[in-house]
Design a protein around this motif. Structure first.
Motif, PDB file in Angstrom:
ATOM      1  N   LYS A  45       0.808  -1.216   0.000  1.00  0.00           N
ATOM      2  CA  LYS A  45       0.000   0.000   0.000  1.00  0.00           C
ATOM      3  C   LYS A  45       0.846   1.273   0.000  1.00  0.00           C
ATOM      4  N   THR A  46       1.925   1.254   0.765  1.00  0.00           N
ATOM      5  CA  THR A  46       2.753   2.457   0.829  1.00  0.00           C
ATOM      6  C   THR A  46       3.707   2.552  -0.365  1.00  0.00           C
ATOM      7  N   GLY A  47       3.738   1.516  -1.202  1.00  0.00           N
ATOM      8  CA  GLY A  47       4.587   1.559  -2.386  1.00  0.00           C
ATOM      9  C   GLY A  47       6.003   1.074  -2.132  1.00  0.00           C
ATOM     10  N   ILE A  48       6.259   0.471  -0.956  1.00  0.00           N
ATOM     11  CA  ILE A  48       7.613  -0.037  -0.663  1.00  0.00           C
ATOM     12  C   ILE A  48       7.972  -1.162  -1.634  1.00  0.00           C
ATOM     13  N   GLU A 220       4.005   2.199   9.765  1.00  0.00           N
ATOM     14  CA  GLU A 220       4.062   3.293   8.792  1.00  0.00           C
ATOM     15  C   GLU A 220       5.248   3.037   7.859  1.00  0.00           C
TER      16      GLU A 220
END
Lengths: 364, 334
Positions: A45-48, A220
Motif C-alpha cells: 500500500k505504501t509503495g515499498i 508506517e
C-alpha cells in the motif's frame, strides 16, 4: 495530539524516501520475511514493494490469523453455527474463509460479526435463549480481550457464553519455520501489534539459536523501511540480534497485564496450523477453572479430516516457500470474490494482497 | 395522529393512511403539485433536454452523525442529477415502512427530506407509501427519483475524459463511510466523524461559467474515489494517475481506517464531486470551487494519462495500482 505528530513523522515522505535510497544501495541478494499480514498489506500500500530493488526479497509469513486457521477448525465452527440454538460470534474476515465444503457466510449458519469479543458478552446477556459461541481466532494481539471477557463472564455468572479457541502464538511458528528450513530467510520483520503484548524477550532465540537478525517493526512506511535497514546492517556486520524499531509501542517485557490475563484463563497446547502442521505449544486451551466455557462441553461435534483443494498452495505461501503467482488457481479459479484458499480471503492474506496490489498487473 | 407507531392500516388506503399523508407528508413537503393528490404529478418543464434518475436508500442506522436516511435520499438523487450537468427540478419519494416504526422518527426523517429539497429549490411532487409486516423490512426503505433540465453548454459524460485532463476532488473524503460504520457498529471513534451528506448542486452551478472545460463529473459514493476513477478510466479509455500527498482527507479519518484495516480511497462519500477538466482551466475552476463552503479543501489530485490503468503515486514517490474492490471490505482481525 502529540502522538498524532509522532505518527506523522513516520508517514513523512522525505524521511521514507531517504531510507529507501539507503536500502537500495545494498547489492547483495537478501530475503527477509515479514511475519505479519498487516505488514504485507502496508508494504504494498505504501509503495515499498515497487520501490525496492529486486535483490531485496520480502517474503510474507504465517501472520494472518485467518490464513493459518486449519480447515478442520473452520468446519467445526460451521457445524456449531448451523445449530438452531447457537449464535456464533466471529471477526468479519473469518466469514468467507472456505472450510472443506462451505464457508460461514455460505452455509446456513447463524453468525454475528463482532469487532470486539465484549460484544459477545452483551449478546449473551441479551439473548438468554441462545448459546453464544465466540470463534476465538487470532494471535497474542487479540487473545487478551477474549481472556478478559471470559473472566468477566465468570464473575457475572453468564452461563450461555462459550468459546471455540483456535488461537495461535507467533514465536513457536517462527521457530518451526527456522527448524524446518522451508525457506532461506536472512532476517525477520517482526509484528508490531503482537510484540506490543509479548515484548522482545520471547524472540531472542531467533538470534541466539539460529543466528538470524530480527526487528520488531511498526506499520508506517518509515517504520518498515527503518526495520529493513536495521536488518541489512546486522546481516552485513554478521551480528544478529533482536532489535525494536517500534519502540513507541513495544518494550522488552511487553504488556505484563495482558500476558497475565491470557495465562489466567488459557494454557499452552499443541495446535495445527494450515501450511505448517502441528506445532508444539503454539496454541491455547482453556484452563481447568474456565473449562465450563469450552464449547466442547455442551456439544459433541465430530469433524471428518477435511480435504483441501489439492491445487491450492496456501500452505506453501504461508511459509514463504512459494509466491501466490506460483499457484495455478491464483487469479483464475481463486479471486477475492470467490476464494479457494484462505490467503485470498482476508484483506491481510498474502494472495489477496498480491491480487489487489501485485505483480499480476504491475503499474507502469 | 392518535397512534405513535406505524401499523398495517397506515398502508391500507383507508382513513389512517389519509391522515398520515396529510399530516406527515403534505404537512412537510407541501406544494401545489403534491397537494393535488393526483395519481401522477403534472410538470411544466422549461426545456425538453432532461436528466432523469432513481435510487433506493437502505442505510443502517437510519440516523447517523451528520444526517439521516431522509437527507441522504434527497441529496443522493439531487447529486446524481447535478453531476450530469442538470438543474434538479422535481423529485418523487416512495416509502416502504415496517409495521411498528415510530411515527416521530418518520416525522424527523420527512422533515430532513423537506429541508434538503428546499435548500436546493426542488419540489417533492409525487410519492407513495407502503407498510409491510414486522421483519419484512428493516425499519424504513426510501426510493427517490428525480428530473432536471440540462444546462446549456455543459456536456459531461464518463466517456468524455481526455488524456491530459486534470482531476479535481471537491473536498475531504471517506467521511460518510467511516461515520456510518462507526454508528452502525458502535465503535465509539473519537473525535466523532460526521457524514458529509450534502447537495452539491449549488457547488456545480458555481462553475457553470466553465461549462465547456468540464468533461466529466462524478459523485464518489459507494466504492469511493477508487471506483469513480476506475469507471472513468474504463469508459473514456484513459489512464489516471493521482498523487497520495494531494488527496484531501482528515487525519482522524485516516487513523480510523488504519485501525480497521480499511482503505480511505474506497470509502463512501455523499457530498463530494470529482471533476475531470481541461488542464489549462484547472486552476481557475479550483479557485471558483473553493469559494463554496462545500469545497474549501478542494485540490487538484492528479491527471488523465496514457494507458488504461488507475494508479497512485505514493508518498514514497513509488507507484502502485488502484484497482476496483472485489466484494465488500471486511474489517480485519488484528
Amino acid at each position: 495530539m502529540k502522538y498524532d505528530r509522532i505518527i506523522e513523522k513516520f508517514k513523512d515522505s522525505k524521511i521514507s524516501q531517504r531510507l529507501l535510497k539507503d536500502i537500495n544501495k545494498v547489492k547483495d541478494d537478501i530475503s527477509l520475511m515479514e511475519v505479519c499480514g498487516t505488514h504485507t498489506v502496508q508494504i504494498f500500500k505504501t509503495g515499498i514493494k515497487s520501490g525496492l530493488n529486486k535483490n531485496i526479497r520480502l517474503l510474507s509469513g504465517p501472520g494472518c490469523p485467518v490464513c493459518v486457521t486449519a480447515a478442520e477448525d473452520i468446519d467445526k465452527a460451521i457445524a456449531i453455527a448451523c445449530r438452531k440454538d447457537v449464535i456464533l460470534c466471529c471477526f468479519g474476515d473469518m466469514i468467507r474463509v472456505p472450510g472443506s465444503k462451505a464457508s460461514l457466510d455460505s452455509a446456513s449458519a447463524n453468525v454475528k460479526i463482532m469487532y470486539s469479543p465484549i460484544e459477545a458478552l452483551g449478546l449473551a446477556e441479551g439473548r438468554p435463549d441462545k448459546k453464544i459461541v465466540m470463534f476465538g481466532v487470532g494471535f497474542e494481539t487479540t487473545i487478551p480481550a477474549f481472556a478478559s471477557v471470559l473472566e468477566r463472564a465468570k464473575k457475572q455468572r453468564v452461563n450461555n457464553l462459550y468459546i471455540l479457541p483456535v488461537f495461535k502464538l507467533i514465536p513457536p511458528a517462527i521457530r518451526a519455520l527456522l527448524e524446518s528450513k522451508y525457506v532461506n530467510i536472512d532476517g525477520f520483520i517482526l509484528p508490531g501489534h503482537v510484540s506490543a503484548i509479548i515484548g522482545e524477550n520471547d524472540y531472542r532465540f531467533i538470534a541466539r539459536e539460529f543466528n538470524k537478525p530480527a526487528v520488531i517493526t511498526g506499520f508506517e512506511s518509515a517504520d518498515i523501511l527503518e526495520g529493513i535497514l536495521l536488518l541489512l546492517d546486522m546481516i552485513k556486520k554478521r551480528k544478529p540480534r533482536v532489535k525494536i524499531e517500534y519502540s513507541r509501542s513495544v518494550d522488552s517485557k511487553g504488556n505484563q497485564l495482558a500476558k497475565k490475563t491470557i495465562y489466567r484463563v488459557f494454557e499452552k497446547t499443541d495446535v495445527d496450523w494450515r501450511g505448517l502442521g502441528r506445532i508444539k505449544n503454539s496454541g491455547l486451551r482453556l484452563r481447568k477453572e474456565f473449562n465450563g466455557f469450552c464449547v466442547d462441553k455442551i456439544m459433541n461435534i465430530k469433524i471428518k479430516t477435511p480435504r483441501n483443494n489439492p491445487k491450492c498452495i496456501c500452505g506453501s505461501v504461508i511459509t514463504g516457500a512459494r509466491e501466490p503467482s506460483d499457484c495455478k488457481l491464483f487469479t483464475k479459479e481463486c479471486v477475492p470474490g470467490h476464494p479457494v484458499g484462505p490467503c485470498m480471503v482476508s484483506s491481510e492474506g498474502t494472495c489477496a494482497a498480491f491480487y489487489k496490489y501485485g505483480d499480476k498487473n504491475e503499474a507502469g | 395522529m392518535r397512534q405513535d407507531r406505524i401499523s398495517l392500516s397506515h398502508g391500507s388506503g383507508g382513513s389512517l393512511m389519509a391522515d398520515l399523508i396529510d399530516e406527515v407528508f403534505i404537512g412537510s413537503f407541501g406544494n401545489k403539485i403534491l397537494g393535488a393528490l393526483d395519481d401522477a404529478a403534472r410538470l411544466n418543464l422549461p426545456k425538453n433536454k432532461i436528466a432523469f434518475t432513481t435510487d433506493s436508500y437502505t442505510v443502517k442506522p437510519l440516523f447517523f452523525p451528520g444526517g439521516d436516511i431522509g437527507k441522504l435520499a434527497v441529496c443522493g438523487t439531487l447529486n446524481d442529477l447535478s453531476v450530469m450537468g442538470a438543474k434538479p427540478l422535481a423529485i418523487s419519494v416512495s416509502f416502504i415502512i415496517e409495521e411498528g416504526f415510530l411515527i416521530s422518527d418518520l416525522r424527523k426523517i420527512v422533515g430532513s427530506m423537506a429541508a434538503a429539497a428546499k435548500e436546493c429549490g426542488v419540489w417533492i411532487v409525487t410519492g407513495d407509501t407502503k407498510v409491510v409486516g414486522r421483519k419484512e423490512a428493516d425499519g424504513l426503505f426510501i426510493n427517490t427519483s428525480g428530473v432536471g433540465t440540462l444546462h446549456d453548454g455543459m456536456s459531461v459524460s464518463c466517456r468524455f475524459v481526455k488524456e491530459g485532463d486534470a482531476v479535481i476532488l471537491s473536498g475531504e473524503i471517506a467521511e460518510h463511510g467511516v461515520a456510518i460504520l462507526d454508528s452502525r457498529e458502535k465503535l465509539g471513534l473519537e473525535p466523532k466523524i460526521k457524514s458529509d451528506v450534502a447537495c452539491v448542486y449549488h457547488l456545480i452551478k458555481s462553475c457553470l461559467g466553465f461549462s465547456k472545460y468540464i468533461h466529466a463529473m462524478r459523485d464518489p459514493t459507494r466504492g469511493g474515489l477508487v471506483s469513480v476513477l476506475n469507471e472513468i478510466a474504463r469508459a473514456s479509455g484513459v489512464g489516471i494517475k493521482i498523487c497520495e500527498n494531494d488527496i484531501p482527507v482528515k487525519k482522524e479519518v485516516v487513523s480510523a481506517c488504519d485501525l480497521l484495516g480499511l482503505d480511505y480511497l474506497s470509502m463512501a462519500n455523499e457530498g463530494k464531486v470529482v471533476f475531470f477538466v481541461d488542464s489549462g482551466k484547472a486552476k481557475s475552476i479550483l479557485s471558483r470551487l473553493r469559494k463554496n463552503k462545500l469545497a474549501k479543501k478542494a485540490r487538484i489530485i492528479g491527471r488523465a494519462v496514457k494507458g488504461r490503468q488507475v494508479f497512485l503515486e505514493t508518498r514514497l514517490g513509488t507507484k502502485r495500482l488502484l484497482p476496483l474492490l472485489e466484494g465488500e471490505a471486511l474489517p480485519r482481525i488484528c
